[in-house]
Design a protein around this motif. Sequence first.
Motif: not given
Length: 566
Positions: A31-57
Amino acid sequence: MATVVRVVALMWVDIVAVYAMYVMMAYLTNVWKLGFTRAAAIVNVFWGVVSIQPLPLTYLAETIIGNYWILLLSTFSYSAGLGFLAMSTPTGLGRAMGNCREYKPECISQGQKVLFYTALPLIAFGMSGHMTSWNSFMAEQLVQQENDDGFHLENNEDQQRTFWKFFYGMLVTILFTFVAVFGLPYIKPWSLRFGIPAICTLVSTLLFLSGSCSYKYAKPQGSPLTAVVRVFVAAVLKLFHRIPRDPKELFELHHPQIYVTPHTKSLRCLDKAAIVLPTEPLAEQAKKMWRLCTVTEVEETKAIIRMLPVWTTFILCGVVSAIGFTYFIEQLDHLNHKVGRLKLPSVALLLFFDQAQNQSTKLYSMLANRLARSGKRNLAPPIGITVSMILAILCCITAAKVENRRLAVVQKHGLVEKPDETVPMSMFWLLPQFALLGAFRGIFDYSSICFFVDQSPPTTQRYFRILINAVFGVGILSSVASVYVVGKVSERGGKMNWFQHDLNGSRLDKYYWSLSWLMGVNLLVFIVVAILYRYKESELQEQQAVEFGGMGEGFDENAKCICCFC
């Protein structure tokens, strides 16, 4: 019954939100027609934050606000995030604003992009908050507080009644999972794919909020991580004081109910935190928690520091795991999904991933039990981690071979310049790499947790799952940098960058080969670190059951890994 249903309903949020993020790679590229590496970077940053945040929370929940407020805030964040995500689609807010309603980049306004990038951190906070406090809050609701001595379970009749309430709640959740995972893929409009999870989230939020007056609340009791920070602060404040030759002169609380760790000679600089100053009465010094620590607190901090070299070898495991929900999904999205006349959704391969994860965990637990009977319990976790890293290497090699074949099919049918066309190749060609990835995650998660439980101080053992997720989160975030670095190295000498705008013009197979080589080096480093690591005497047999995937005392052959695909 109502309280259990309200809390269990929060699991619906996780189910639908995981699905929404599972298809995010396809949404950004189609839909957004992003390059697949840029799309993967967005998704990876999301999941990386999801995995790290529980420690301070988790630290926040244990020291300041408690599990209820973490759950409440994260649930509100979920509702807002998924709502913004649905509104950010061309037929979402675009319909209300009179914009074009087609799923094309030009139909996405600047306001919708702002909504999208606002939705991602809100959803990430919602996921992390549920990972942090759902289990703890549910446990608080299943016990009864009668006196100041702590919690104890209700009588047998109440326990049975509570069990069946929980059972029926989980049964509804499982049925909801199948409907959501296998029903939503057949809904074409993206506004509905994201809108239905948003509505379900709003309903579960209202249900949870309606029971606020009936919940049982536990006050924050403090976090053992505070003691680790106190040790470093106290050691720095006494940096210029001499450590006594006799360890018995260091400060320790001798009490029959307090666990006392024997003094060790390694990392002696931290012993300064336990130095008793002769210029001030001991009773006065003991009141200053940030200036004087016990030997037990110092030794527990040492134990955590000694584990850091082992944990650093886990980061690359997170990099390999990241390709499962980005590049594997992108490959899967462009393959043939038909089996006869039936068109299967992409999530069908997740069933094989889950089965590989669960069955590999059982096989590993059987091996661990055999080693335990032979008196070699300490060997089980390092062997399990080693096997999992070998599986990760095989996963990357298999993925490289399959991608090489896919590129050959693309060239044969002239689809290099047609990235939106379906490649005439069955989706089940990706089955081996999904299965290997599942086996890798199953054995790694279980064995790394066993290693941490076995070698960590008793006070920090409840952090094992959170720390593993945090290390994986660092690896997932590092995968963004690895793609950038590998791409820059690949274009040296005027050669073509391995990562082009679309998948058909890229050489993803070479990236998989690079990961396999890096993982091989990482495996050798782990073996060296594991050999040099000083293991303490195993205490798994004496400990009470650890609540991870069915693991009871020691190792359980019926164990199942409960880590999600992320």
